[in-house]
Write an enzyme that holds these catalytic residues in place. Structure first.
Site, PDB file in Angstrom:
ATOM      1  N   HIS A  56       0.181   8.074  -7.419  1.00 57.45           N
ATOM      2  CA  HIS A  56      -0.257   6.589  -8.112  1.00 57.45           C
ATOM      3  C   HIS A  56      -0.574   5.574  -6.917  1.00 57.45           C
ATOM      4  O   HIS A  56      -1.570   5.082  -6.966  1.00 57.45           O
ATOM      5  CB  HIS A  56       0.946   6.442  -8.952  1.00 57.45           C
ATOM      6  CG  HIS A  56       0.759   4.832  -9.680  1.00 57.45           C
ATOM      7  ND1 HIS A  56       0.195   4.773 -10.764  1.00 57.45           N
ATOM      8  CD2 HIS A  56       0.954   3.811  -8.925  1.00 57.45           C
ATOM      9  CE1 HIS A  56       0.398   3.350 -11.094  1.00 57.45           C
ATOM     10  NE2 HIS A  56       0.773   2.768  -9.875  1.00 57.45           N
ATOM     11  N   GLU A  57       0.641   5.464  -6.030  1.00 57.79           N
ATOM     12  CA  GLU A  57       0.342   4.593  -4.927  1.00 57.79           C
ATOM     13  C   GLU A  57      -0.861   4.801  -4.111  1.00 57.79           C
ATOM     14  O   GLU A  57      -1.629   3.841  -3.595  1.00 57.79           O
ATOM     15  CB  GLU A  57       1.660   4.498  -4.183  1.00 57.79           C
ATOM     16  CG  GLU A  57       3.007   3.924  -4.869  1.00 57.79           C
ATOM     17  CD  GLU A  57       2.683   2.567  -5.482  1.00 57.79           C
ATOM     18  OE1 GLU A  57       2.019   1.791  -4.830  1.00 57.79           O
ATOM     19  OE2 GLU A  57       3.233   2.401  -6.507  1.00 57.79           O
ATOM     20  N   HIS A 109      -3.925   3.371  -5.244  1.00 57.40           N
ATOM     21  CA  HIS A 109      -4.038   1.989  -4.931  1.00 57.40           C
ATOM     22  C   HIS A 109      -4.639   1.942  -3.607  1.00 57.40           C
ATOM     23  O   HIS A 109      -5.421   1.331  -3.355  1.00 57.40           O
ATOM     24  CB  HIS A 109      -3.248   1.206  -4.943  1.00 57.40           C
ATOM     25  CG  HIS A 109      -2.410   0.922  -6.433  1.00 57.40           C
ATOM     26  ND1 HIS A 109      -3.166   0.557  -7.359  1.00 57.40           N
ATOM     27  CD2 HIS A 109      -1.019   1.376  -7.001  1.00 57.40           C
ATOM     28  CE1 HIS A 109      -2.357   0.500  -8.570  1.00 57.40           C
ATOM     29  NE2 HIS A 109      -1.083   1.054  -8.279  1.00 57.40           N
ATOM     30  N   ASP A 118       1.398  -3.184 -12.344  1.00 58.18           N
ATOM     31  CA  ASP A 118      -0.132  -3.297 -12.206  1.00 58.18           C
ATOM     32  C   ASP A 118      -0.985  -3.636 -13.303  1.00 58.18           C
ATOM     33  O   ASP A 118      -1.998  -4.487 -13.132  1.00 58.18           O
ATOM     34  CB  ASP A 118      -0.449  -1.704 -12.108  1.00 58.18           C
ATOM     35  CG  ASP A 118      -0.175  -0.794 -10.740  1.00 58.18           C
ATOM     36  OD1 ASP A 118      -0.048  -1.675  -9.965  1.00 58.18           O
ATOM     37  OD2 ASP A 118      -0.117   0.241 -11.070  1.00 58.18           O
TER      38      ASP A 118
END
Ligand SMILES: [Zn+2]
Length: 369
Positions: free
Chosen positions: A70-71, A74, A165
Protein backbone atom coordinates in the site's frame (compact mmCIF):
# COMPACT_ATOMS: atom_id res chain seq x y z
CA UNK A 1 1.13 9.51 11.74
CA UNK A 2 4.83 10.08 11.45
CA UNK A 3 7.19 9.17 14.24
CA UNK A 4 10.81 10.13 14.77
CA UNK A 5 13.47 8.10 13.06
CA UNK A 6 15.18 7.45 16.40
CA UNK A 7 13.75 4.06 17.34
CA UNK A 8 13.24 2.52 13.92
CA UNK A 9 14.93 -0.40 12.29
CA UNK A 10 16.08 -0.07 8.71
CA UNK A 11 14.91 -2.76 6.31
CA UNK A 12 17.01 -1.56 3.37
CA UNK A 13 15.93 0.18 0.18
CA UNK A 14 13.41 -0.60 -2.52
CA UNK A 15 13.50 1.38 -5.78
CA UNK A 16 15.93 3.71 -3.98
CA UNK A 17 13.43 4.39 -1.19
CA UNK A 18 14.63 3.67 2.37
CA UNK A 19 12.24 1.39 4.29
CA UNK A 20 11.98 1.43 8.10
CA UNK A 21 10.00 -0.58 10.60
CA UNK A 22 9.05 0.57 14.07
CA UNK A 23 9.77 -1.91 16.90
CA UNK A 24 6.14 -1.47 18.01
CA UNK A 25 5.35 -3.81 15.14
CA UNK A 26 6.57 -6.78 17.20
CA UNK A 27 4.06 -5.90 19.90
CA UNK A 28 1.26 -5.77 17.34
CA UNK A 29 2.41 -9.05 15.80
CA UNK A 30 2.35 -10.69 19.24
CA UNK A 31 -1.17 -9.36 19.88
CA UNK A 32 -2.45 -10.55 16.51
CA UNK A 33 -0.86 -13.98 17.06
CA UNK A 34 -2.47 -14.37 20.47
CA UNK A 35 -5.76 -13.04 19.19
CA UNK A 36 -5.83 -14.95 15.88
CA UNK A 37 -5.10 -18.40 17.32
CA UNK A 38 -8.75 -19.13 18.17
CA UNK A 39 -9.99 -17.82 14.82
CA UNK A 40 -7.55 -20.10 12.98
CA UNK A 41 -8.70 -23.14 14.98
CA UNK A 42 -12.36 -22.34 14.28
CA UNK A 43 -11.62 -22.39 10.53
CA UNK A 44 -9.11 -25.27 10.56
CA UNK A 45 -9.91 -27.50 13.58
CA UNK A 46 -7.49 -30.20 12.37
CA UNK A 47 -4.43 -28.00 13.13
CA UNK A 48 -2.34 -28.29 16.29
CA UNK A 49 -1.98 -25.39 18.72
CA UNK A 50 1.50 -24.56 17.46
CA UNK A 51 0.36 -24.59 13.83
CA UNK A 52 -2.56 -22.32 14.70
CA UNK A 53 -0.22 -19.82 16.39
CA UNK A 54 2.10 -20.07 13.39
CA UNK A 55 -0.70 -19.25 10.94
CA UNK A 56 -1.90 -16.37 13.12
CA UNK A 57 1.63 -14.96 13.18
CA UNK A 58 1.81 -15.40 9.41
CA UNK A 59 -1.33 -13.30 9.16
CA UNK A 60 0.45 -10.51 11.10
CA UNK A 61 3.34 -10.68 8.62
CA UNK A 62 0.99 -10.71 5.62
CA UNK A 63 -0.94 -7.76 7.06
CA UNK A 64 2.25 -5.73 7.20
CA UNK A 65 3.31 -6.92 3.76
CA UNK A 66 -0.05 -5.57 2.56
CA UNK A 67 0.59 -2.27 4.35
CA UNK A 68 4.00 -2.15 2.70
CA UNK A 69 2.55 -2.72 -0.78
CA UNK A 70 0.00 0.00 0.00
CA UNK A 71 2.75 2.46 0.98
CA UNK A 72 4.73 1.54 -2.13
CA UNK A 73 1.65 2.57 -4.11
CA UNK A 74 1.94 6.07 -2.61
CA UNK A 75 5.72 6.23 -2.90
CA UNK A 76 6.01 5.11 -6.52
CA UNK A 77 3.13 7.36 -7.61
CA UNK A 78 4.79 10.32 -5.88
CA UNK A 79 8.11 9.57 -7.60
CA UNK A 80 6.28 9.26 -10.91
CA UNK A 81 4.81 12.74 -10.38
CA UNK A 82 8.22 14.18 -9.59
CA UNK A 83 7.80 14.39 -5.80
CA UNK A 84 10.89 13.12 -3.95
CA UNK A 85 10.20 10.37 -1.37
CA UNK A 86 12.22 10.40 1.85
CA UNK A 87 11.20 6.95 3.06
CA UNK A 88 8.51 4.45 3.96
CA UNK A 89 7.94 3.54 7.60
CA UNK A 90 5.88 0.65 8.86
CA UNK A 91 4.67 1.29 12.39
CA UNK A 92 2.19 0.30 15.04
CA UNK A 93 -0.99 0.71 13.07
CA UNK A 94 0.05 0.84 9.48
CA UNK A 95 2.48 2.74 7.38
CA UNK A 96 3.59 6.20 6.48
CA UNK A 97 5.22 7.46 3.31
CA UNK A 98 7.28 10.57 3.80
CA UNK A 99 7.10 12.75 0.72
CA UNK A 100 9.61 15.59 0.51
CA UNK A 101 7.01 18.31 -0.02
CA UNK A 102 3.27 18.43 -0.22
CA UNK A 103 1.83 17.87 -3.64
CA UNK A 104 1.62 21.41 -4.98
CA UNK A 105 -1.83 20.98 -6.54
CA UNK A 106 -5.04 19.30 -5.30
CA UNK A 107 -4.99 17.04 -8.36
CA UNK A 108 -1.56 15.57 -7.60
CA UNK A 109 -2.37 15.32 -3.92
CA UNK A 110 -5.51 13.36 -4.77
CA UNK A 111 -3.69 10.94 -7.09
CA UNK A 112 -0.86 10.25 -4.62
CA UNK A 113 -3.34 9.72 -1.75
CA UNK A 114 -5.65 7.48 -3.76
CA UNK A 115 -2.86 5.28 -5.16
CA UNK A 116 -2.33 3.37 -1.88
CA UNK A 117 -5.96 2.39 -1.11
CA UNK A 118 -6.61 1.70 -4.81
CA UNK A 119 -3.75 -0.83 -4.84
CA UNK A 120 -4.93 -2.44 -1.57
CA UNK A 121 -8.52 -2.75 -2.74
CA UNK A 122 -7.41 -4.12 -6.13
CA UNK A 123 -5.27 -6.80 -4.42
CA UNK A 124 -8.19 -7.58 -2.10
CA UNK A 125 -10.44 -7.98 -5.13
CA UNK A 126 -7.93 -10.30 -6.82
CA UNK A 127 -7.78 -12.30 -3.59
CA UNK A 128 -11.56 -12.73 -3.62
CA UNK A 129 -11.33 -14.12 -7.17
CA UNK A 130 -8.41 -16.41 -6.28
CA UNK A 131 -10.31 -17.69 -3.25
CA UNK A 132 -12.91 -19.20 -5.61
CA UNK A 133 -10.34 -21.43 -7.32
CA UNK A 134 -7.83 -22.52 -4.64
CA UNK A 135 -8.35 -25.63 -2.51
CA UNK A 136 -9.82 -25.46 0.97
CA UNK A 137 -7.51 -26.09 3.88
CA UNK A 138 -4.28 -24.16 4.43
CA UNK A 139 -3.82 -22.75 0.85
CA UNK A 140 -7.37 -21.42 0.83
CA UNK A 141 -6.91 -20.03 4.32
CA UNK A 142 -3.71 -18.22 3.28
CA UNK A 143 -5.45 -16.61 0.28
CA UNK A 144 -8.35 -15.70 2.53
CA UNK A 145 -5.95 -14.05 5.03
CA UNK A 146 -4.22 -12.04 2.31
CA UNK A 147 -7.58 -10.94 0.94
CA UNK A 148 -8.80 -9.84 4.35
CA UNK A 149 -5.50 -8.06 5.06
CA UNK A 150 -5.62 -6.03 1.84
CA UNK A 151 -9.31 -5.22 2.16
CA UNK A 152 -8.77 -4.12 5.79
CA UNK A 153 -5.87 -1.86 4.84
CA UNK A 154 -7.75 -0.48 1.81
CA UNK A 155 -11.08 0.18 3.55
CA UNK A 156 -9.57 1.60 6.75
CA UNK A 157 -7.35 4.04 4.89
CA UNK A 158 -10.06 5.30 2.61
CA UNK A 159 -12.14 6.57 5.57
CA UNK A 160 -12.56 10.30 4.90
CA UNK A 161 -10.62 11.98 7.69
CA UNK A 162 -7.04 13.12 8.26
CA UNK A 163 -4.51 11.61 8.87
CA UNK A 164 -5.85 8.76 6.70
CA UNK A 165 -5.57 8.70 2.91
CA UNK A 166 -9.30 9.30 2.62
CA UNK A 167 -8.74 12.48 4.63
CA UNK A 168 -6.07 13.63 2.19
CA UNK A 169 -8.47 12.90 -0.66
CA UNK A 170 -11.26 14.84 1.07
CA UNK A 171 -8.84 17.73 1.68
CA UNK A 172 -7.80 17.75 -1.99
CA UNK A 173 -11.46 17.65 -3.12
CA UNK A 174 -12.48 20.58 -0.88
CA UNK A 175 -9.35 22.44 -1.98
CA UNK A 176 -10.21 21.84 -5.66
CA UNK A 177 -13.85 22.90 -5.24
CA UNK A 178 -13.33 25.97 -3.04
CA UNK A 179 -9.86 26.93 -4.23
CA UNK A 180 -8.94 27.25 -0.54
CA UNK A 181 -6.26 24.81 0.65
CA UNK A 182 -6.68 25.86 4.26
CA UNK A 183 -10.40 25.15 4.26
CA UNK A 184 -9.68 21.71 2.81
CA UNK A 185 -7.31 20.97 5.69
CA UNK A 186 -9.77 22.14 8.35
CA UNK A 187 -12.68 20.12 6.92
CA UNK A 188 -10.60 16.94 6.58
CA UNK A 189 -8.98 17.30 10.02
CA UNK A 190 -12.35 17.89 11.75
CA UNK A 191 -13.69 14.86 9.91
CA UNK A 192 -10.73 12.87 11.25
CA UNK A 193 -11.65 13.88 14.80
CA UNK A 194 -15.24 12.73 14.22
CA UNK A 195 -13.91 9.41 12.86
CA UNK A 196 -11.81 8.98 16.01
CA UNK A 197 -14.99 9.33 18.08
CA UNK A 198 -16.85 6.81 15.92
CA UNK A 199 -14.00 4.27 16.20
CA UNK A 200 -14.16 4.61 19.99
CA UNK A 201 -17.88 3.75 19.94
CA UNK A 202 -17.47 0.95 17.39
CA UNK A 203 -17.04 -2.01 19.81
CA UNK A 204 -20.29 -1.07 21.55
CA UNK A 205 -22.13 -0.68 18.25
CA UNK A 206 -20.90 -4.10 17.04
CA UNK A 207 -21.22 -6.16 20.22
CA UNK A 208 -23.98 -4.35 22.04
CA UNK A 209 -23.51 -3.74 25.72
CA UNK A 210 -20.71 -6.27 26.35
CA UNK A 211 -17.78 -5.99 23.93
CA UNK A 212 -14.65 -7.81 25.08
CA UNK A 213 -11.85 -5.88 26.71
CA UNK A 214 -9.27 -6.44 23.97
CA UNK A 215 -11.62 -4.94 21.34
CA UNK A 216 -12.20 -1.90 23.53
CA UNK A 217 -8.46 -1.41 24.11
CA UNK A 218 -7.76 -1.84 20.40
CA UNK A 219 -10.48 0.62 19.37
CA UNK A 220 -9.17 3.05 22.00
CA UNK A 221 -5.65 2.90 20.58
CA UNK A 222 -6.85 3.40 17.00
CA UNK A 223 -9.10 6.27 18.11
CA UNK A 224 -6.26 7.92 20.04
CA UNK A 225 -3.92 7.72 17.04
CA UNK A 226 -6.59 9.08 14.70
CA UNK A 227 -7.42 11.89 17.11
CA UNK A 228 -3.81 12.97 17.56
CA UNK A 229 -3.13 12.77 13.81
CA UNK A 230 -6.23 14.83 13.01
CA UNK A 231 -5.48 17.42 15.70
CA UNK A 232 -1.90 17.72 14.52
CA UNK A 233 -3.08 18.21 10.93
CA UNK A 234 -5.42 20.93 12.16
CA UNK A 235 -2.63 22.72 14.04
CA UNK A 236 -0.27 22.53 11.06
CA UNK A 237 -3.06 23.76 8.77
CA UNK A 238 -3.75 26.75 11.03
CA UNK A 239 -0.05 27.54 11.19
CA UNK A 240 0.23 27.35 7.39
CA UNK A 241 -2.68 29.73 7.01
CA UNK A 242 -0.69 32.29 9.01
CA UNK A 243 2.47 31.89 6.95
CA UNK A 244 1.73 34.82 4.62
CA UNK A 245 2.05 37.03 7.72
CA UNK A 246 5.70 36.08 7.99
CA UNK A 247 7.37 38.85 6.10
CA UNK A 248 10.97 39.63 7.03
CA UNK A 249 10.59 43.25 5.92
CA UNK A 250 7.72 44.00 8.29
CA UNK A 251 8.89 41.77 11.15
CA UNK A 252 12.49 43.02 11.26
CA UNK A 253 13.34 45.61 13.91
CA UNK A 254 15.41 48.53 12.69
CA UNK A 255 18.92 48.39 14.09
CA UNK A 256 21.80 50.78 14.79
CA UNK A 257 25.41 49.84 13.96
CA UNK A 258 27.87 50.05 16.89
CA UNK A 259 31.57 49.26 17.41
CA UNK A 260 32.34 46.22 19.56
CA UNK A 261 34.40 48.20 22.13
CA UNK A 262 31.65 50.77 22.81
CA UNK A 263 30.41 50.68 26.44
CA UNK A 264 26.96 49.15 26.85
CA UNK A 265 25.52 52.35 28.31
CA UNK A 266 26.73 54.41 25.32
CA UNK A 267 25.48 51.81 22.82
CA UNK A 268 22.03 51.87 24.45
CA UNK A 269 22.03 55.70 24.36
CA UNK A 270 22.79 55.63 20.62
CA UNK A 271 20.01 53.10 20.08
CA UNK A 272 17.53 55.36 21.92
CA UNK A 273 18.69 58.35 19.93
CA UNK A 274 18.25 56.48 16.63
CA UNK A 275 14.87 55.27 17.91
CA UNK A 276 15.75 51.59 17.32
CA UNK A 277 15.59 48.55 19.63
CA UNK A 278 18.34 46.39 18.12
CA UNK A 279 22.09 46.77 17.76
CA UNK A 280 24.46 45.30 15.17
CA UNK A 281 28.20 45.10 15.84
CA UNK A 282 30.23 46.44 12.89
CA UNK A 283 33.98 46.46 12.27
CA UNK A 284 36.03 49.56 11.44
CA UNK A 285 35.01 49.25 7.77
CA UNK A 286 31.30 49.19 8.73
CA UNK A 287 30.83 45.50 7.94
CA UNK A 288 28.47 43.65 10.31
CA UNK A 289 30.28 41.05 12.44
CA UNK A 290 27.86 40.27 15.27
CA UNK A 291 24.39 40.71 16.76
CA UNK A 292 23.78 42.08 20.24
CA UNK A 293 21.65 39.68 22.26
CA UNK A 294 18.89 41.61 23.98
CA UNK A 295 18.69 39.13 26.86
CA UNK A 296 22.44 39.38 27.53
CA UNK A 297 22.30 43.19 27.68
CA UNK A 298 19.31 43.11 30.01
CA UNK A 299 21.27 40.86 32.38
CA UNK A 300 24.00 43.51 32.90
CA UNK A 301 23.27 45.62 36.02
CA UNK A 302 22.70 49.32 35.35
CA UNK A 303 25.81 50.47 37.26
CA UNK A 304 28.11 48.10 35.34
CA UNK A 305 26.98 49.21 31.91
CA UNK A 306 29.50 52.08 31.48
CA UNK A 307 32.36 49.59 32.11
CA UNK A 308 31.35 46.66 29.89
CA UNK A 309 31.95 46.61 26.13
CA UNK A 310 28.80 45.92 24.07
CA UNK A 311 30.77 43.31 22.08
CA UNK A 312 30.65 41.00 25.10
CA UNK A 313 26.87 40.75 24.80
CA UNK A 314 27.01 39.89 21.12
CA UNK A 315 26.92 36.67 19.17
CA UNK A 316 29.28 36.67 16.21
CA UNK A 317 27.59 36.30 12.85
CA UNK A 318 27.65 32.81 11.43
CA UNK A 319 26.58 31.47 8.11
CA UNK A 320 22.80 31.20 8.03
CA UNK A 321 22.30 34.06 10.49
CA UNK A 322 22.05 36.59 7.67
CA UNK A 323 18.65 36.82 5.98
CA UNK A 324 17.71 38.66 2.82
CA UNK A 325 14.94 41.24 3.10
CA UNK A 326 12.64 39.40 0.70
CA UNK A 327 12.57 36.02 2.52
CA UNK A 328 9.00 35.24 3.59
CA UNK A 329 6.65 32.50 4.79
CA UNK A 330 7.82 28.92 4.57
CA UNK A 331 11.29 29.89 3.31
CA UNK A 332 11.79 32.06 6.40
CA UNK A 333 10.78 29.22 8.75
CA UNK A 334 13.11 26.85 6.96
CA UNK A 335 16.04 29.28 7.23
CA UNK A 336 15.35 29.65 10.95
CA UNK A 337 15.11 25.87 11.42
CA UNK A 338 18.39 25.33 9.57
CA UNK A 339 20.25 27.83 11.76
CA UNK A 340 18.51 28.25 15.12
CA UNK A 341 19.31 31.62 16.74
CA UNK A 342 17.51 34.20 18.87
CA UNK A 343 18.40 37.02 16.44
CA UNK A 344 19.15 37.24 12.72
CA UNK A 345 20.73 40.01 10.69
CA UNK A 346 18.55 41.26 7.85
CA UNK A 347 20.31 42.82 4.87
CA UNK A 348 18.93 44.54 1.77
CA UNK A 349 19.67 43.59 -1.83
CA UNK A 350 22.98 45.50 -1.69
CA UNK A 351 24.07 43.62 1.45
CA UNK A 352 23.60 46.68 3.71
CA UNK A 353 22.27 46.28 7.25
CA UNK A 354 18.48 46.69 7.23
CA UNK A 355 17.68 45.45 10.73
CA UNK A 356 17.42 42.50 13.07
CA UNK A 357 14.83 39.75 13.02
CA UNK A 358 14.08 38.52 16.55
CA UNK A 359 12.90 34.89 16.72
CA UNK A 360 10.29 35.62 19.38
CA UNK A 361 8.71 38.22 17.07
CA UNK A 362 8.24 35.46 14.48
CA UNK A 363 6.73 33.16 17.12
CA UNK A 364 4.28 35.89 18.13
CA UNK A 365 3.27 36.51 14.51
CA UNK A 366 2.55 32.79 14.12
CA UNK A 367 0.65 32.48 17.39
CA UNK A 368 -1.54 35.57 16.95
CA UNK A 369 -5.08 34.86 15.82
ZN1 LIG B 1 -2.02 5.19 2.55
Amino acid sequence: MATGRGRQLSLGRIAGIPVYISPTWFLVAALITAWGHDTVLRQLPELSDVEAYGLAFLFAVLLYASVFVHELGHALTALRLGLPVRGVTLHFLGGHTEIERDAPTPGRDLVVSAAGPALSLALGGLGLLAYQVVDDGVPGFLVWMLTVANLLVGVFNVLPGLPLDGGHMLRAAVWRITGDEHRGTVVAARSGQVLAGLVLLMPFALDGARPDLLTIVWAGLVAALLWSGASQALAVGRMRARLPRLDTRTLARRAAPVAADLPVSEALRQAREANVTSLVIVDSAGRPTGLVKEAAVAAIPEQRRPWVAIGQSARSLQQGMVLALDVTGEALLKAMRDTPASEYLVVDAQGRVYGVLVSSDVDHALAAR
